[in-house]
Design a protein around this motif. Sequence first.
Motif, PDB file in Angstrom:
ATOM      1  N   PHE A 200       0.831  -1.193   0.000  1.00 21.20           N
ATOM      2  CA  PHE A 200       0.000   0.000   0.000  1.00 21.20           C
ATOM      3  C   PHE A 200       0.873   1.253   0.000  1.00 21.20           C
ATOM      4  CE2 PHE A 200      -2.653  -3.326   1.692  1.00 21.20           C
ATOM      5  CZ  PHE A 200      -3.897  -3.080   1.127  1.00 21.20           C
ATOM      6  N   ILE A 201       0.454   2.236  -0.803  1.00 20.94           N
ATOM      7  CA  ILE A 201       1.197   3.483  -0.896  1.00 20.94           C
ATOM      8  C   ILE A 201       0.234   4.652  -0.691  1.00 20.94           C
ATOM      9  CG2 ILE A 201       0.947   3.626  -3.416  1.00 20.94           C
ATOM     10  CD1 ILE A 201       3.842   4.720  -3.468  1.00 20.94           C
ATOM     11  N   LEU A 202       0.674   5.673   0.027  1.00 23.16           N
ATOM     12  CA  LEU A 202      -0.171   6.806   0.391  1.00 23.16           C
ATOM     13  C   LEU A 202      -0.403   7.719  -0.811  1.00 23.16           C
ATOM     14  CD1 LEU A 202      -1.601   8.110   2.833  1.00 23.16           C
ATOM     15  CD2 LEU A 202       0.505   9.377   3.277  1.00 23.16           C
ATOM     16  N   GLU A 203      -1.596   8.266  -0.888  1.00 22.49           N
ATOM     17  CA  GLU A 203      -2.002   9.095  -2.032  1.00 22.49           C
ATOM     18  C   GLU A 203      -1.082  10.280  -2.280  1.00 22.49           C
ATOM     19  OE1 GLU A 203      -5.080  12.361  -0.171  1.00 22.49           O
ATOM     20  OE2 GLU A 203      -5.939  10.466  -0.846  1.00 22.49           O
ATOM     21  N   ASP A 204      -0.439  10.816  -1.241  1.00 22.60           N
ATOM     22  CA  ASP A 204       0.406  11.998  -1.376  1.00 22.60           C
ATOM     23  C   ASP A 204       1.588  11.776  -2.311  1.00 22.60           C
ATOM     24  OD1 ASP A 204      -1.287  13.140   0.442  1.00 22.60           O
ATOM     25  OD2 ASP A 204       0.115  13.070   2.121  1.00 22.60           O
ATOM     26  N   PHE A 205       1.955  10.520  -2.541  1.00 23.30           N
ATOM     27  CA  PHE A 205       3.195  10.229  -3.254  1.00 23.30           C
ATOM     28  C   PHE A 205       2.983   9.554  -4.608  1.00 23.30           C
ATOM     29  CE2 PHE A 205       4.046   9.966   1.361  1.00 23.30           C
ATOM     30  CZ  PHE A 205       4.872  11.073   1.463  1.00 23.30           C
ATOM     31  N   VAL A 206       1.769   9.617  -5.126  1.00 24.17           N
ATOM     32  CA  VAL A 206       1.505   8.983  -6.423  1.00 24.17           C
ATOM     33  C   VAL A 206       0.758   9.945  -7.336  1.00 24.17           C
ATOM     34  CG1 VAL A 206       1.531   6.616  -5.577  1.00 24.17           C
ATOM     35  CG2 VAL A 206      -0.601   7.921  -5.527  1.00 24.17           C
ATOM     36  N   SER A 207       0.781   9.629  -8.624  1.00 26.96           N
ATOM     37  CA  SER A 207       0.225  10.530  -9.630  1.00 26.96           C
ATOM     38  C   SER A 207      -1.268  10.766  -9.485  1.00 26.96           C
ATOM     39  CB  SER A 207       0.534   9.990 -11.025  1.00 26.96           C
ATOM     40  OG  SER A 207       0.093   8.657 -11.176  1.00 26.96           O
ATOM     41  N   ALA A 208      -1.982   9.866  -8.839  1.00 27.36           N
ATOM     42  CA  ALA A 208      -3.425  10.062  -8.657  1.00 27.36           C
ATOM     43  C   ALA A 208      -3.715  11.308  -7.822  1.00 27.36           C
ATOM     44  CB  ALA A 208      -4.043   8.836  -7.997  1.00 27.36           C
TER      45      ALA A 208
END
Length: 235
Positions: A200-208
């Motif tokens: 799982f990866i936090l939204e702050d660090f992805v292109s979405a």
Amino acid sequence: MKTQAAILAFALTVSLAASAQMVYDQSFRDQSFLKFKVKLLEAILEKDTDKLSMLLADNVHVDDEACSYASKVCLLNEFKQSKTEADKLWDEMYRVASFGFSQNTMKDAIYRLAGKGEVIFQAPSYLRSFHDKGSQYLLVLGQNVNIREKPSTSSKVVAQASFEPLKYVDPMKTGLRSDFHFVNGKQWYEVELQGGRKGFILEDFVSASLDRELSVKKVNGEWKIISFYSPKPKC
């Protein structure tokens, strides 16, 4: 002097990002556009709507709804509203530009302000089209970003990723409540790692999390912003 120092820091950020996979900056392909980008950065860093006004086309593509095109005046008013909302817009524009511009020649008319054969510079550079967010991949927007076993900052780190695409479960496509992972108001995305492992990866660090696109083309011989686009309606 502060603005000049900030521009140098900005250039370093883009340079570092450009060395990573899928993130690059082609602004240097056109000297006149590079001068435009410096003016844009000055306007953003100083949050100066007068300077921004000089860089906008008369009509700007903003979303896909009935209010799809905003006049220059209407868009500038968005940057003059409450400080919280205005700061958010300035920050979004800064983030978009910080991932560089790709230079593209339009194969087809993508909207009424950019026709077939016209050259545009588009940011963030990793977007291949206005609807690239429909891809089954997320781009990690950072160096050594933690991927965790569970959707929590206290969960075990199972891997790290830097400016690379990761296959993920898009909850908007599946429509399954179980695929949405919100913790303390933040969304976590389930991604697939090498060997079929999950994380799982936090939204702050992805292109979405970067829900904007900015495009520039020449209008009457001068570079102008023709799109500050988001799929979310602004009206």
